[in-house]
Design a protein around this motif. Structure first.
Motif, mmCIF file in Angstrom:
data_model
loop_
_atom_site.group_PDB
_atom_site.id
_atom_site.type_symbol
_atom_site.label_atom_id
_atom_site.label_comp_id
_atom_site.label_asym_id
_atom_site.label_seq_id
_atom_site.Cartn_x
_atom_site.Cartn_y
_atom_site.Cartn_z
ATOM 1 N N LEU A 1 0.825 -1.215 0.000
ATOM 2 C CA LEU A 1 0.000 0.000 0.000
ATOM 3 C C LEU A 1 0.861 1.268 0.000
ATOM 4 C CD1 LEU A 1 -2.915 -0.873 2.459
ATOM 5 C CD2 LEU A 1 -2.992 -0.718 -0.021
ATOM 6 N N THR A 2 2.031 1.211 0.622
ATOM 7 C CA THR A 2 2.846 2.422 0.663
ATOM 8 C C THR A 2 3.536 2.683 -0.678
ATOM 9 O OG1 THR A 2 4.874 1.295 1.377
ATOM 10 C CG2 THR A 2 3.388 2.080 3.107
ATOM 11 N N ARG A 3 3.611 1.666 -1.507
ATOM 12 C CA ARG A 3 4.323 1.816 -2.772
ATOM 13 C C ARG A 3 3.367 2.187 -3.908
ATOM 14 N NH1 ARG A 3 6.695 -0.536 -6.812
ATOM 15 N NH2 ARG A 3 5.187 -2.208 -6.992
ATOM 16 N N ARG A 4 2.106 1.761 -3.754
ATOM 17 C CA ARG A 4 1.140 1.948 -4.831
ATOM 18 C C ARG A 4 0.176 3.073 -4.468
ATOM 19 N NH1 ARG A 4 -0.266 -2.269 -8.450
ATOM 20 N NH2 ARG A 4 -2.192 -1.120 -8.628
ATOM 21 N N LYS A 5 0.332 4.202 -5.188
ATOM 22 C CA LYS A 5 -0.454 5.387 -4.845
ATOM 23 C C LYS A 5 -1.948 5.170 -5.023
ATOM 24 C CE LYS A 5 3.285 8.355 -6.439
ATOM 25 N NZ LYS A 5 3.898 8.678 -5.160
ATOM 26 N N ASP A 6 -2.345 4.375 -6.010
ATOM 27 C CA ASP A 6 -3.773 4.151 -6.235
ATOM 28 C C ASP A 6 -4.381 3.352 -5.080
ATOM 29 O OD1 ASP A 6 -2.100 2.072 -7.086
ATOM 30 O OD2 ASP A 6 -3.590 1.254 -8.450
ATOM 31 N N LEU A 7 -3.699 2.287 -4.655
ATOM 32 C CA LEU A 7 -4.230 1.437 -3.581
ATOM 33 C C LEU A 7 -4.258 2.193 -2.258
ATOM 34 C CD1 LEU A 7 -2.372 -1.882 -4.526
ATOM 35 C CD2 LEU A 7 -4.683 -1.139 -5.192
ATOM 36 N N SER A 8 -3.229 3.005 -2.059
ATOM 37 C CA SER A 8 -3.164 3.773 -0.826
ATOM 38 C C SER A 8 -4.279 4.822 -0.769
ATOM 39 C CB SER A 8 -1.758 4.364 -0.708
ATOM 40 O OG SER A 8 -1.804 5.651 -0.209
ATOM 41 N N ARG A 9 -4.518 5.504 -1.893
ATOM 42 C CA ARG A 9 -5.635 6.471 -1.946
ATOM 43 C C ARG A 9 -6.948 5.795 -1.594
ATOM 44 N NH1 ARG A 9 -3.171 10.335 -1.327
ATOM 45 N NH2 ARG A 9 -2.535 11.927 -2.801
ATOM 46 N N GLU A 10 -7.166 4.608 -2.192
ATOM 47 C CA GLU A 10 -8.414 3.885 -1.978
ATOM 48 C C GLU A 10 -8.590 3.566 -0.484
ATOM 49 O OE1 GLU A 10 -8.305 0.330 -4.349
ATOM 50 O OE2 GLU A 10 -10.279 -0.312 -3.632
ATOM 51 N N ARG A 11 -7.524 3.067 0.125
ATOM 52 C CA ARG A 11 -7.598 2.668 1.528
ATOM 53 C C ARG A 11 -7.816 3.887 2.437
ATOM 54 N NH1 ARG A 11 -5.823 -1.791 4.528
ATOM 55 N NH2 ARG A 11 -6.321 -2.924 2.630
ATOM 56 N N LEU A 12 -7.074 4.964 2.164
ATOM 57 C CA LEU A 12 -7.199 6.147 3.036
ATOM 58 C C LEU A 12 -8.580 6.789 2.875
ATOM 59 C CD1 LEU A 12 -3.649 7.762 2.653
ATOM 60 C CD2 LEU A 12 -4.499 6.279 4.482
ATOM 61 N N HIS A 13 -9.073 6.788 1.653
ATOM 62 C CA HIS A 13 -10.401 7.339 1.389
ATOM 63 C C HIS A 13 -11.450 6.525 2.149
ATOM 64 C CE1 HIS A 13 -13.480 9.467 -0.828
ATOM 65 N NE2 HIS A 13 -14.053 8.302 -1.064
ATOM 66 N N ALA A 14 -11.331 5.200 2.068
ATOM 67 C CA ALA A 14 -12.296 4.320 2.748
ATOM 68 C C ALA A 14 -12.248 4.524 4.260
ATOM 69 C CB ALA A 14 -12.004 2.860 2.397
ATOM 70 N N ALA A 15 -11.063 4.890 4.770
ATOM 71 C CA ALA A 15 -10.936 5.091 6.222
ATOM 72 C C ALA A 15 -11.408 6.488 6.639
ATOM 73 C CB ALA A 15 -9.482 4.880 6.644
ATOM 74 N N GLY A 16 -11.882 7.278 5.669
ATOM 75 C CA GLY A 16 -12.420 8.599 5.987
ATOM 76 C C GLY A 16 -11.361 9.663 6.200
ATOM 77 N N LEU A 17 -10.144 9.404 5.748
ATOM 78 C CA LEU A 17 -9.091 10.417 5.908
ATOM 79 C C LEU A 17 -9.185 11.460 4.805
ATOM 80 C CD1 LEU A 17 -6.584 7.896 7.136
ATOM 81 C CD2 LEU A 17 -6.657 10.195 8.076
ATOM 82 N N PRO A 18 -8.725 12.695 5.072
ATOM 83 C CA PRO A 18 -8.783 13.710 4.020
ATOM 84 C C PRO A 18 -7.724 13.437 2.945
ATOM 85 C CG PRO A 18 -7.914 14.635 6.076
ATOM 86 C CD PRO A 18 -8.217 13.206 6.347
ATOM 87 N N VAL A 19 -8.181 12.908 1.816
ATOM 88 C CA VAL A 19 -7.321 12.717 0.646
ATOM 89 C C VAL A 19 -8.052 13.326 -0.546
ATOM 90 C CG1 VAL A 19 -6.068 10.645 1.385
ATOM 91 C CG2 VAL A 19 -8.275 10.382 0.268
ATOM 92 N N PRO A 20 -7.318 13.793 -1.555
ATOM 93 C CA PRO A 20 -7.997 14.389 -2.708
ATOM 94 C C PRO A 20 -8.855 13.355 -3.443
ATOM 95 C CG PRO A 20 -5.615 14.142 -3.107
ATOM 96 C CD PRO A 20 -5.852 13.836 -1.669
ATOM 97 N N GLY A 21 -9.946 13.845 -4.063
ATOM 98 C CA GLY A 21 -10.726 12.991 -4.946
ATOM 99 C C GLY A 21 -9.826 12.527 -6.088
ATOM 100 N N TYR A 22 -10.013 11.315 -6.568
ATOM 101 C CA TYR A 22 -9.096 10.774 -7.569
ATOM 102 C C TYR A 22 -9.826 9.841 -8.515
ATOM 103 C CZ TYR A 22 -9.449 6.505 -4.865
ATOM 104 O OH TYR A 22 -9.955 5.403 -4.234
ATOM 105 N N ARG A 23 -9.278 9.651 -9.707
ATOM 106 C CA ARG A 23 -9.716 8.555 -10.563
ATOM 107 C C ARG A 23 -8.506 7.853 -11.141
ATOM 108 N NH1 ARG A 23 -13.787 11.531 -14.760
ATOM 109 N NH2 ARG A 23 -14.680 12.807 -13.113
ATOM 110 N N LEU A 24 -8.694 6.576 -11.350
ATOM 111 C CA LEU A 24 -7.643 5.772 -11.941
ATOM 112 C C LEU A 24 -7.950 5.692 -13.431
ATOM 113 C CD1 LEU A 24 -5.176 4.155 -11.082
ATOM 114 C CD2 LEU A 24 -6.657 2.164 -10.839
ATOM 115 N N VAL A 25 -7.020 6.148 -14.261
ATOM 116 C CA VAL A 25 -7.255 6.240 -15.699
ATOM 117 C C VAL A 25 -6.423 5.178 -16.412
ATOM 118 C CG1 VAL A 25 -6.869 7.753 -17.690
ATOM 119 C CG2 VAL A 25 -7.899 8.667 -15.601
#
Ligand code: ADP
Ligand code: CA
Length: 433
Positions: free
Chosen positions: A121-145
């Protein structure tokens, strides 16, 4: 001026009585964090084995070398076999690219470790965003393209400004801000070209990119150490130059932070929550966040140190360095963490333009600026300079230690102003000569 003696000559009672231990350091090729770990192990009287890629792993009097391919599943068995021949008492991964392997080895040896899932999770920015978002932490909105599918549909309705980035590179490579559609398409194309050249082994890392909302506000970095899931803060750095893009070069890092205690409290709370959401429980943490709308928005959490040259700024208690704290923790003999007095700062010298480095003028004058501790140019004359977003290195580093952060920053700015970086244009041979 604050004088710092090298740790090798600081008599340190806390190590006496330490039984001899052997550390396994797992590092990608050319990691700039390797040598500071070796120096730290040497000053602690510990044996260190460096597992790295490349035919000529470095071997010296104090450090043995083992060759491993970090991406080869057989690496786990090879390193465990090495430990059976002569046991490792601690395992440290220097970089994002080696944390997963490090976690597997440390786990198998029942040494302090994170799960491999947390490491990924620390190496993959997409997976980390997903996890932090799910945990309710303030992370920017994102899409995987997906770069292999038409972009227009995937980018429909994005709210500008955005930041485009690869999902598994580092050092701000390929991180580009876009303010409107044309810029967004051009940024995606530029990242696609960069990824084609890098050609990561994992197809997802080659074909997918993140498009995120741009989070405005000052950026800060937190250096910490996790022990049994508890986060101890080692240092908080301000990044006093605004990072507005289109590229995001690191320049000044100044500690201690000058943000009010309330904000710092929020930052520490958010980083601790992010670590727990990612499943990180042990070892170094380097986190970056932006202060925005009264909260600390997580940019990134890595389970490694700030590293190399920059880690040298930090001194603790009786003169311990950052790497000594990490090593002690890895062998289960944690040192007491007492922050040093005074302030420190580093300037990562930006590459002013692409070309061939001719020379750097003003180095002596810059070194003489009060509070400047050292200045090193790391690119040799005659070498090619590649600026961001494609480049991966800095021209050099300037360090300052001063009684307070204002003085540390002012000294670095004064030193920077004395440097003149002479770059010759690079002509690519297109005519076949
Ligand atoms: P890397 O791992 O290459 O350092 P990061 O995701 O940390 O990549 O991005 C590098 C820098 O780009 C960050 O420190 C930050 O300044 C800027 N940045 C990245 N994403 C955003 C974002 N969504 N909003 C604002 N700035 C961003
Ligand atoms: Ca980063």
């Amino acid at each position: 001026m604050h004088v710092v003696r090298p740790a090798e000559v600081v008599p340190d009672k806390s190590y006496s009585g330490l039984p001899p231990a052997r550390i396994l350091l797992i590092a990608p090729r050319n990691s700039y964090r390797t040598s500071t770990y070796i120096e730290a192990a040497r000053s602690m009287g510990l044996e260190i084995m460096v597992a790295s890629e490349g035919e000529h792993s470095l071997v010296s009097e104090i450090a043995g070398g083992l060759h491993v391919d970090l991406d080869d599943p057989a690496a786990v068995d090879e390193l465990l076999a090495a430990s059976r021949r002569k046991p490792f008492h601690g395992v440290i991964a220097t970089d994002d690219a080696s944390v997963e392997l490090g976690s597997r080895i440390a786990g198998a040896l029942a040494l302090p470790h994170n799960t491999p899932q947390a490491a990924i999770l620390t190496r993959r920015k997409d997976l980390s965003r997903e996890r932090l978002h799910a945990a309710g932490l303030p992370v920017p909105g994102y899409r995987l393209v997906d770069l292999e599918r038409p972009l227009s549909m995937q980018l429909e309705g994005v709210r500008f400004p955005v930041v485009v980035k690869p999902i598994a590179l580092s050092a701000s490579r390929g991180v580009i801000r876009a303010d409107h559609n044309a810029e967004l398409l051009s940024a995606c194309g530029r990242v696609e070209t960069l990824l084609a050249a890098e050609s990561p082994a994992d197809p997802t890392e080659r074909n997918r990119i993140l498009v995120e909302e741009f989070v405005p506000g000052p950026e800060v970095a937190l250096e910490g150490l996790l022990r049994g899931g508890r986060l101890d803060v080692l240092a908080i750095f301000d990044k006093p130059d605004p990072m507005e893009g289109p590229f995001f070069e690191e320049t000044y890092y100044i500690t201690p932070s000058r943000h009010p205690a309330r904000r710092i409290g929020k930052l520490v709370e958010r980083v601790a929550q992010a670590c727990s959401a990612l499943g990180l429980r042990e070892g170094p943490v380097h986190a970056e966040a932006r202060i925005c709308r009264g909260d600390a928005w997580i940019m990134e959490v890595a389970s490694r140190t700030i590293g190399g040259y920059c880690g040298r700024l930090l001194r603790f208690g009786t003169g311990h360095r950052l790497e000594e704290l990490i090593i002690s923790h890895s062998i289960g003999r944690p040192l007491e963490i007492r922050p040093d007095q005074g302030a420190a700062g580093v300037l990562m010298l930006p590459i002013p333009q692409a070309g061939i480095l001719r020379r750097v003028e003003g180095v002596m004058a810059a070194r003489r600026v009060p509070f400047i501790d050292s200045l090193e140019i790391s690119v040799r004359e005659g070498y090619e300079l590649v600026p961001l977003p494609e480049g991966a290195s800095y021209l050099g580093f300037v360090f300052a230690r001063a009684p307070n952060p204002e003085q540390a920053e002012a000294a670095l700015r004064e030193a920077h102003a004395k440097l003149r970086i002479v770059v010759a244009p690079l002509f690519r041979m297109a005519d076949g000569r």
